[in-house]
Design a protein around this motif. Sequence first.
Motif, PDB file in Angstrom:
ATOM      1  N   VAL A 271      -0.171  -4.857  -8.003  1.00 53.12           N
ATOM      2  CA  VAL A 271       1.237  -4.694  -8.345  1.00 53.12           C
ATOM      3  C   VAL A 271       2.017  -5.798  -7.652  1.00 53.12           C
TER       4      VAL A 271
ATOM      5  N   VAL B 247       6.616   2.451  -7.420  1.00 57.32           N
ATOM      6  CA  VAL B 247       5.946   1.778  -6.319  1.00 57.32           C
ATOM      7  C   VAL B 247       6.901   1.835  -5.135  1.00 57.32           C
TER       8      VAL B 247
ATOM      9  N   LEU C 186       4.533  -3.412   0.104  1.00 54.22           N
ATOM     10  CA  LEU C 186       4.281  -2.338  -0.862  1.00 54.22           C
ATOM     11  C   LEU C 186       3.426  -1.261  -0.211  1.00 54.22           C
TER      12      LEU C 186
ATOM     13  N   SER D 151      12.034   1.881  -3.456  1.00 57.79           N
ATOM     14  CA  SER D 151      11.007   1.830  -4.496  1.00 57.79           C
ATOM     15  C   SER D 151      11.541   1.120  -5.732  1.00 57.79           C
TER      16      SER D 151
ATOM     17  N   LEU E  31       1.479   3.588  -4.888  1.00 59.11           N
ATOM     18  CA  LEU E  31       1.674   3.547  -6.328  1.00 59.11           C
ATOM     19  C   LEU E  31       1.584   4.976  -6.853  1.00 59.11           C
TER      20      LEU E  31
END
Length: 176
Positions: A76, A143, A85, A150, A88
């Motif tokens: 991603v 995410v 990150l 997010s 997910l």
Amino acid sequence: MKIKLICLTVLLISGCQTKYENSLASAKKTISEFDGSTTINSRISQSWSKSGWMSAGVGFNGFATKGNFHSMVAEVTFINSITNLSKLYLNIDGVFTEYEPVSTHTKVTYGPATKIPMSTRGFVIPVLTVVKIKEAKYVRYRVTTLSDGSREGELVRDGKLSPAAKSLINVAEAIK
């Protein structure tokens, strides 16, 4: 006459765009000279997000090792962002699932021509999940990050696959 010409031009351009998106989403196989193993990956492709593609979009691509029939990595990428990150989440036709990142840290790169920052991290997902994405009526994602909240968007809308969904599906199909 002008209206027909405009309609024809729009149809041709949209057809070229679809062909271009499909070529980006195709899976590429690479054979290692070291041990003969085969890796399969696809290029980053856009998902549908409210913030657009270049301003703050989210891209997906797939990565797998041939012979590992059960799981693959969904990478991603946050466009125009330097952030870590974290997780997910997928909502496939109302069924919610959570995926943990691979053990590596978020990778930050800059676009070659644009110098736009991009943050990328891989998440291990079952190949069976990607099969469900292909057959789904809708697939939404979220995410999360460690610092910026997010980003959300869609991989499938009304049964239509986004370029990002095609990218993941092509890798999953090439594993077999």
